[in-house]
Write an enzyme that holds these catalytic residues in place. Structure first.
Site, PDB file in Angstrom:
ATOM      1  N   SER A 108      56.443  21.235  17.184  1.00  0.00           N
ATOM      2  CA  SER A 108      57.619  22.104  17.146  1.00  0.00           C
ATOM      3  C   SER A 108      57.402  23.448  17.834  1.00  0.00           C
ATOM      4  O   SER A 108      58.373  24.132  18.168  1.00  0.00           O
ATOM      5  CB  SER A 108      58.047  22.350  15.695  1.00  0.00           C
ATOM      6  OG  SER A 108      56.990  22.913  14.936  1.00  0.00           O
ATOM      7  N   ASP A 128      61.210  31.482  10.880  1.00  0.00           N
ATOM      8  CA  ASP A 128      61.404  30.695   9.666  1.00  0.00           C
ATOM      9  C   ASP A 128      60.049  30.508   8.984  1.00  0.00           C
ATOM     10  O   ASP A 128      59.077  31.181   9.332  1.00  0.00           O
ATOM     11  CB  ASP A 128      62.117  29.364   9.960  1.00  0.00           C
ATOM     12  CG  ASP A 128      61.282  28.399  10.804  1.00  0.00           C
ATOM     13  OD1 ASP A 128      60.065  28.634  10.963  1.00  0.00           O
ATOM     14  OD2 ASP A 128      61.842  27.406  11.309  1.00  0.00           O
ATOM     15  N   HIS A 185      57.615  28.991  11.896  1.00  0.00           N
ATOM     16  CA  HIS A 185      57.658  29.261  13.333  1.00  0.00           C
ATOM     17  C   HIS A 185      57.896  30.735  13.648  1.00  0.00           C
ATOM     18  O   HIS A 185      58.696  31.393  12.985  1.00  0.00           O
ATOM     19  CB  HIS A 185      58.773  28.426  13.973  1.00  0.00           C
ATOM     20  CG  HIS A 185      58.665  26.968  13.679  1.00  0.00           C
ATOM     21  ND1 HIS A 185      59.418  26.366  12.685  1.00  0.00           N
ATOM     22  CD2 HIS A 185      57.885  26.005  14.220  1.00  0.00           C
ATOM     23  CE1 HIS A 185      59.105  25.076  12.640  1.00  0.00           C
ATOM     24  NE2 HIS A 185      58.182  24.840  13.565  1.00  0.00           N
TER      25      HIS A 185
END
Length: 385
Positions: free
Chosen positions: A42, A338, A341
């Site tokens: 991610s 978040d 990340h």
């Protein structure tokens, strides 16, 4: 008889000016950017998970992701805006590199992005929910065949060999694949498991090399225990007496650091073994930890809490989708967007560090070296003036 006086100084100036222009044209021609192929999780996923069956937590194609307005709508990037590979593409004078599963990609010569949120090096990490590294390599082989069919063998081999291969993967193997998997912990000690991850990653690098890849960039692992999500799970992190900035889950950070050290040794070895193998690597662990602990030094205000999320440190994975969430007023003030990340600001700062160096901190090459050539000749080097 009248002798005409020749102004050798002006002639010399004209010749040297012409030569200078030709040399500059030569240099600019040589500095043509190459392609960018991206593998990982991610941290570099540009939206592949939008096109697979997975859980909502493995997607970022909903608000408030991309809320800073650079993109018109959420794209699947786990950020308030751009991610590191977007900046790298910009610096390399390439367009945004699209996710491989995005429909109707007509041209792979600029590269493509195979990354998948939640993916690991090992196929046992989040199986069935992600595009693991083995599958990403199979997708690359399909791209290689497509390039050969479209461009011919010689041109396709040139594109493959001149491109940069950027790899950012491993975090999920330790966070979810190991610490989140009691069975795996019973089967393997930390050192043995780390050996499995680094061993498989090494095989992947060698496989890409065998297919023609020569230039590699690596985003090493961050201090995983200091992610808001792992702070929230750490009992120490919820102790009212804990000092500000404390509460990192040390076991996860220690394993990430050991991974980085092992990979660094592997890369040094590969550089000596594989002819033409070049790479850019850096100590992302210390680099990010300094921003977590000293955010104001780098233009941020908050280094511990997430901008988007709920619970302690914003560490509960509740940013957007169907879940209720809390969000900060200005993500530019935060290191973390978040619970897992970082914000666009972190992505940009690290992209610049990888791009510009100095090579002593991101060696042995910078990404700029890999894209535009290590040897930067001056005019004096080319012409003995």
């Amino acid at each position: 008889m009248t002798m005409r006086k020749v102004d050798f100084s002006s002639s010399y100036f004209f010749v040297m000016t012409t030569l200078l222009v030709l040399i500059l044209l030569f240099i600019s021609t040589e500095a043509a950017a190459t392609g960018l192929f991206i593998f990982g999780d991610s941290t570099v996923d540009a939206g592949n998970n939008n096109y697979i069956e997975t859980i909502p937590e493995n997607r970022a194609n909903y608000e408030p992701y991309a809320q800073n307005g650079f993109f018109q709508e959420p794209t699947g990037r786990f950020s308030d805006g751009r991610i590191i590979v977007d900046f790298i593409a910009e610096y390399a004078k390439l367009p945004l590199i699209p996710p491989y599963l995005q429909p109707h990609i007509a041209d792979f010569s600029n590269g493509v992005n195979f990354a998948s949120g939640g993916a690991g090096v090992l196929s046992t990490t989040h199986p069935g929910l992600v595009i693991d590294l083995e599958r990403q390599l199979k997708y690359f082989e399909q791209v290689r065949k497509s390039l050969t069919e479209k461009l011919g063998v010689a041109k396709a081999e040139e594109v493959i060999s001149e491109a940069v291969y950027f790899i950012s993967i491993g975090s999920n193997d330790y966070m979810g694949g190991y610490f989140g998997n009691e069975t795996m912990q019973q089967l393997h000690g930390p050192e043995e498991y780390l050996g499995m991850v680094v061993g498989n990653l090494t095989q992947a690098i060698q496989e890409l090399y065998e297919k023609g890849a020569r230039k590699f960039g690596f985003l090493s692992l961050s201090p995983l225990g200091c992610l808001p999500a792992l702070r929230a799970l750490n009992p120490r992190a919820n102790n009212d007496n804990e000092e500000a900035g404390g509460g990192c889950f040390d076991a996860a950070s220690d394993l990430a650091l050991a991974h980085n050290n092992a990979l660094s040794m592997v890369l040094t070895s590969l550089q000596h073994i594989l002819q033409g193998f070049k790479y850019c690597n850096s100590n992302f662990y210390d680099w990010l930890l300094d921003r977590v602990n000293n955010p104001t030094k780098y233009g941020f205000k908050e280094g511990v809490k997430a901008c988007c999320g709920t619970g302690p440190y914003g560490g509960e994975n509740t940013c957007g989708g169907t879940k209720e969430y809390e969000i900060c007023d200005n993500a530019k003030d935060y290191v973390w967007f978040d619970s897992f990340h970082p914000t666009e600001g972190i992505h940009e700062q690290f992209a610049k560090a990888l791009w510009d160096g100095p090579s002593s901190s991101v060696g042995p090459y910078t990404l700029q070296d890999l894209f535009f050539g290590k040897e930067k000749q001056t005019i004096a080097d080319i012409v003995d003036i």
